[in-house]
Design a protein around this motif. Structure first.
Motif, short mmCIF file in Angstrom:
data_model
loop_
_atom_site.label_atom_id
_atom_site.label_comp_id
_atom_site.label_asym_id
_atom_site.label_seq_id
_atom_site.Cartn_x
_atom_site.Cartn_y
_atom_site.Cartn_z
N ILE A 230 23.13 91.20 33.01
CA ILE A 230 21.87 90.51 32.78
C ILE A 230 21.99 89.01 33.02
O ILE A 230 21.18 88.39 33.71
CB ILE A 230 21.37 90.77 31.34
CG1 ILE A 230 21.00 92.23 31.15
CG2 ILE A 230 20.15 89.88 31.03
CD1 ILE A 230 20.71 92.59 29.71
N CYS A 231 23.02 88.39 32.44
CA CYS A 231 23.15 86.94 32.53
C CYS A 231 23.36 86.49 33.97
O CYS A 231 22.69 85.58 34.46
CB CYS A 231 24.29 86.45 31.65
SG CYS A 231 24.41 84.65 31.53
N GLU A 232 24.30 87.15 34.67
CA GLU A 232 24.66 86.72 36.02
C GLU A 232 23.61 87.11 37.05
O GLU A 232 23.39 86.38 38.03
CB GLU A 232 26.02 87.31 36.42
CG GLU A 232 27.20 86.79 35.61
CD GLU A 232 27.43 85.31 35.85
OE1 GLU A 232 27.14 84.83 36.95
OE2 GLU A 232 27.90 84.63 34.92
N TYR A 233 22.98 88.25 36.87
CA TYR A 233 22.07 88.80 37.89
C TYR A 233 20.62 88.38 37.68
O TYR A 233 19.85 88.30 38.64
CB TYR A 233 22.17 90.32 37.87
CG TYR A 233 21.56 91.02 39.06
CD1 TYR A 233 22.03 90.80 40.34
CD2 TYR A 233 20.52 91.93 38.89
CE1 TYR A 233 21.49 91.45 41.44
CE2 TYR A 233 19.96 92.59 39.98
CZ TYR A 233 20.46 92.35 41.25
OH TYR A 233 19.91 93.01 42.34
N ILE A 234 20.26 88.08 36.41
CA ILE A 234 18.85 87.77 36.12
C ILE A 234 18.67 86.39 35.50
O ILE A 234 17.98 85.53 36.04
CB ILE A 234 18.24 88.83 35.18
CG1 ILE A 234 18.29 90.23 35.84
CG2 ILE A 234 16.81 88.46 34.82
CD1 ILE A 234 17.41 90.40 37.05
N THR A 235 19.30 86.16 34.34
CA THR A 235 18.98 84.95 33.56
C THR A 235 19.33 83.67 34.31
O THR A 235 18.49 82.79 34.48
CB THR A 235 19.72 84.97 32.21
OG1 THR A 235 19.69 86.28 31.66
CG2 THR A 235 19.06 84.00 31.24
N LEU B 83 15.63 77.58 20.29
CA LEU B 83 16.71 78.56 20.42
C LEU B 83 16.12 79.95 20.63
O LEU B 83 15.20 80.36 19.92
CB LEU B 83 17.58 78.56 19.16
CG LEU B 83 18.60 79.70 19.02
CD1 LEU B 83 19.64 79.67 20.13
CD2 LEU B 83 19.27 79.66 17.64
N ASP B 84 16.65 80.67 21.61
CA ASP B 84 16.31 82.08 21.84
C ASP B 84 17.63 82.84 21.97
O ASP B 84 18.34 82.67 22.96
CB ASP B 84 15.47 82.23 23.11
CG ASP B 84 15.10 83.69 23.39
OD1 ASP B 84 15.55 84.58 22.65
OD2 ASP B 84 14.36 83.93 24.36
N PHE B 85 17.98 83.64 20.96
CA PHE B 85 19.26 84.35 21.03
C PHE B 85 19.11 85.81 21.45
O PHE B 85 20.04 86.62 21.32
CB PHE B 85 20.06 84.21 19.73
CG PHE B 85 19.34 84.60 18.45
CD1 PHE B 85 19.39 85.89 17.98
CD2 PHE B 85 18.66 83.64 17.71
CE1 PHE B 85 18.77 86.25 16.80
CE2 PHE B 85 18.04 83.98 16.52
CZ PHE B 85 18.08 85.29 16.07
N PHE B 86 17.94 86.17 21.98
CA PHE B 86 17.74 87.42 22.71
C PHE B 86 17.08 87.07 24.04
O PHE B 86 15.99 87.52 24.37
CB PHE B 86 16.85 88.39 21.92
CG PHE B 86 17.50 89.01 20.72
CD1 PHE B 86 18.40 90.07 20.86
CD2 PHE B 86 17.22 88.55 19.45
CE1 PHE B 86 18.99 90.64 19.75
CE2 PHE B 86 17.81 89.13 18.33
CZ PHE B 86 18.70 90.17 18.48
N SER B 87 17.73 86.26 24.83
CA SER B 87 17.07 85.59 25.94
C SER B 87 16.66 86.50 27.07
O SER B 87 15.65 86.26 27.73
CB SER B 87 17.98 84.48 26.48
OG SER B 87 17.31 83.76 27.49
N GLY B 88 17.42 87.55 27.36
CA GLY B 88 17.01 88.47 28.41
C GLY B 88 16.84 87.79 29.76
O GLY B 88 17.77 87.22 30.32
N SER B 89 15.62 87.80 30.29
CA SER B 89 15.38 87.27 31.63
C SER B 89 15.25 85.75 31.66
O SER B 89 15.17 85.16 32.74
CB SER B 89 14.11 87.89 32.22
OG SER B 89 12.95 87.41 31.55
N GLY B 90 15.21 85.09 30.50
CA GLY B 90 15.12 83.64 30.48
C GLY B 90 13.72 83.08 30.41
O GLY B 90 13.50 81.91 30.74
N THR B 91 12.76 83.87 29.96
CA THR B 91 11.37 83.40 29.89
C THR B 91 11.21 82.20 28.97
O THR B 91 10.46 81.27 29.27
CB THR B 91 10.45 84.53 29.41
OG1 THR B 91 10.62 85.67 30.26
CG2 THR B 91 8.99 84.11 29.45
N THR B 92 11.95 82.18 27.86
CA THR B 92 11.76 81.10 26.89
C THR B 92 12.19 79.75 27.46
O THR B 92 11.47 78.75 27.33
CB THR B 92 12.54 81.40 25.60
OG1 THR B 92 12.14 82.68 25.10
CG2 THR B 92 12.27 80.34 24.54
N VAL B 93 13.36 79.69 28.09
CA VAL B 93 13.79 78.41 28.66
C VAL B 93 12.85 77.99 29.78
O VAL B 93 12.54 76.80 29.93
CB VAL B 93 15.26 78.49 29.15
CG1 VAL B 93 15.43 79.47 30.28
CG2 VAL B 93 15.76 77.12 29.55
#
Length: 710
Positions: free
Chosen positions: A551-556, A492-502
């Motif tokens: 952030i979610c729609e444009y990056i993650t 779980l990453d609840f500060f996901s930002g750009s999505g590096t963790t996934v």
């Protein structure tokens, strides 16, 4: 103390909400430690819900006029009713004050619904798309929503089930990078640090409920601005849990304001809830010792990159490759194409398609990295391979073992351990059996955030910027220390930002054929500069043009899609190769599944009457493991069984429902919709022992019937 208690009781009698607020603050003050981290908890946070319909009983804010850059009315109004007036929806608003109530009528279009963090929430999810290239693997999930409320939602689906939490929270530098109560917290804010601590404490307390209490890890990245306060906060929230701090070099060039030391490092707090570090062969402090640590052998992309990767540099390397799409194999290679001969003149053998070198980044014709004779030779011995193809998108990734690698294969320096079904070689460097316990200071070239964070993200999403993304390999490394033996872990990453963790979790899965899944939570906040421009153009949160730049729609979401498909948002193959532990073309993509959701806010009445099932359905699927088909609508015959769980809505069909569970392997959960506990228990007893019976909607409603975090 008794006098204060009496006064609070009197306040409750006159104003119940004020009494509760006073009691809460009194408890916080009386529980403060004589020594330790003391800070103001501040008033509960609020979150604006721009696309949520306005309903009677909602709390709302009145938006500024379109085109205005002002903040607008920050007071919270109560919606007393909504009515249609001359074709427009008008809300009747009330604002209670010390001297009475203020009323006004406002167009619904000029209102935004607000949720306070002490309010009850009843969450749902709406799917906003998916990408599926991983067969029957579990889905990674990306959730767009306020992370506090998403964490609350996950207490229903993942309580005590998370193996690793990795977070990279706002660093509280004073820049406009995070908000508290809808306001950016800037450097001159006297309460900057206590706001940050209150913000973090609320989320960490919920995260604590999600971790497996006997075998899990929490990892939190931070820099020098809050490192000391965060350490104390973690010790207080997770009292008695063993904790370490890692120092990791992320910017070898250093960053300095002038007149001080150039900072090169960040920090990682590691909290051990029974979890353990898995030793490995690499030395995280001295990279020079790692030359032979990795067993992975690099396959070079057949596409020649760099300045010499143009047709004019080597005309003999511009030739057709014929692909048998039905068998996903390379059929043969053609001869170099003369300059004067058009591509269309080349006829592909029956059952094949022709693939040419893609254009160079400069826009001119590219070339392959080797000539056709060498390609035929390598194909014959299994040293040239075809990756996962997508003919509809023109995706045909090919790679080969270079002459230097083949010399090591021939000499035995690299071992041949078998062949894949397509005949290609499986090669590895000999295993280094000497393992070591990793040190608490890391200096790895792969952790350079500029090179393998910002630049890598730019390759995946050309022309799109995101501030300070983590190095993909840095996140992959820290996760691998705890997940290398857990192939089915939940992260779980609840500060996901750009999505590096996934992205890192998906890379780990490729390395060892794992089935780990990641839950990535981010909001759709628009950067400050874009916000100002959009507002001057008359746009507001909730408008399509605004939400597209969040952030979610444009990056993650685009980053996760690009990582899986190997294609940029424009449909072009992603340029470059993955480096270090597992090297292959990024354009080859990853065999993974991911689905994207937006958090919704439901009413308990709608939920209990089956009127919100389509939004609750993804939560049931998540709780059952996020794998396979989802039951998205109420079954017409009263029951249905999917890949991992089943749903019974008509108890008269219980016999057929239970029979299906007896016949079907792999089912984990049976959701039974009933208000009759006696009948629920009777049905539960007839299910296999391996199946968890869950009563709807009692389990859902009771899970969320508490004041959030307070």
């Amino acid at each position: 103390m008794s006098r204060l208690t009496d006064l609070i009781a009197q306040a409750k009698a006159k104003d119940p909400q004020m009494g509760l607020d006073l009691e809460r603050e009194f408890k916080a003050l009386s529980s403060r430690l004589a020594f330790g981290l003391n800070f103001e908890r501040h008033r509960p946070e609020v979150v604006e819900l721009p696309r949520r319909p306005v309903r009677k009983g909602d709390k709302v804010r009145v938006l500024p006029e379109r085109g205005s850059t002002a903040k607008g009315d920050q007071r919270l109004w109560l919606v007393r009713g909504v009515a249609k007036v001359k074709g427009n929806l008008i809300a009747r608003l009330e604002l209670k004050g010390d001297t009475g109530s203020e009323m006004q009528d406002v167009s619904v279009d000029d209102l935004v619904v607000v949720a306070e963090f002490r309010d009850y929430i009843f969450p749902g999810l709406i799917s906003t798309g998916k990408v599926a290239q991983g067969g029957d693997k579990p889905f990674h999930t990306v959730i767009n929503g306020e992370n506090y409320h998403v964490l609350e939602a996950l207490t229903y689906t993942h309580r005590g089930k998370v193996d690793v939490i990795y977070i990279d929270p706002p660093y509280n530098t004073g820049a406009k990078d995070w908000k508290y109560n809808n306001d950016y917290v800037e450097s001159e804010d006297l309460y900057r640090h206590s706001k940050w601590l209150a913000f973090m404490e609320r989320r960490l307390r919920i995260a604590k409920k999600l971790l497996n209490p006997s075998d899990s890890i929490l990892i939190c990245a931070i820099d020098e601005n809050e490192v000391h306060r965060l350490g104390l906060l973690l010790q207080q929230v997770f009292e008695g849990v063993r904790m370490q701090m890692i120092t990791t070099v992320i910017n070898p060039k250093g960053a300095s304001l002038g007149g001080d030391f150039a900072r090169v490092e960040e920090y990682l707090f590691i909290l051990y809830f029974g979890g353990r570090v898995v030793p490995e062969v690499r030395d995280m402090l001295d990279e020079s010792k790692n030359a032979a640590a990795s067993r992975t052998v690099k396959w070079s992309s057949l596409i020649r990159g760099g300045a010499q990767g143009v047709r004019t540099d080597s005309p003999g390397a511009f030739y057709p490759v014929f692909i048998d799409c039905d068998r996903s194999r390379i059929h043969s290679f053609g001869e170099p194409l003369p300059w004067e001969q058009p591509r269309e003149s080349v006829a592909a053998p029956n059952g094949t398609v022709v693939v040419w070198p893609p254009n160079h980044l400069s826009g001119v014709e590219g070339r392959w990295g080797i000539g056709p004779e060498k390609a035929r030779e390598l194909l014959a011995i299994g040293a040239l391979r075809l990756g996962k193809i997508d003919p509809a998108r023109g995706k045909f990734p090919m790679s080969y073992l270079s002459s230097g690698i083949m010399e090591k294969v021939d000499s035995g320096e690299i071992e041949t351990v078998g062949r894949k079904p397509d005949g290609t070689l499986i090669v590895r460097y000999p295993e280094n059996t000497k393992v070591t316990q990793p040190k608490t200071v890391w200096k790895m070239p792969s952790h350079n955030a500029g090179e393998y964070g910002s630049k890598l993200l730019f390759s995946l999403l050309p022309q799109r910027k995101f501030p300070f993304p983590k190095s993909l390999y840095a996140v992959e490394d820290v996760l691998s220390f705890f997940l290398s033996k857990k192939l089915n872990a939940t992260v779980l990453d609840f500060f996901s930002g750009s999505g590096t963790t996934v992205h890192a979790v998906m890379r780990l899965n490729r390395r060892d054929e794992g089935r780990r899944q990641c839950i990535a939570v981010t909001n759709n906040e628009v950067a400050v500069a874009e916000q100002l421009l959009l507002r001057t153009q008359g746009k507001r949160p909730g408008d399509t043009e605004w939400e597209e730049l969040g952030i979610c729609e444009y990056i993650t979401k685009p980053r996760v899609k690009a990582a899986i498909t190997g294609l940029t948002p424009d449909g072009n193959p992603v340029d470059g190769d993955y480096k270090f532990v597992d090297e292959f073309p990024i354009a080859e993509g990853l065999e993974e599944n991911a689905e994207f959701f937006t958090l919704t806010y439901e009413t308990p009445v709608a939920v209990s009457h089956n009127l919100a099932f389509e939004r609750v359905a993804p939560l049931l699927w998540l709780r059952a493991g996020s794998r396979g088909r989802r039951i998205d609508s109420l079954p017409l015959n009263g029951w249905e069984v999917a890949d991992n769980y089943g749903l019974l809505t008509n108890l008269d069909q219980a016999e057929a429902f239970c029979a299906a569970f007896q016949k079907t392997d792999g089912l984990r959960i049976a959701y039974i919709v009933t208000n009759d506990d006696r009948r629920f228990q009777a049905i539960a007893r007839t299910l296999p022992e391996s199946v968890e019976p869950i009563r709807l909607y009692e389990s859902y409603l009771s899970n969320f019937k508490f004041a959030n975090g307070e």
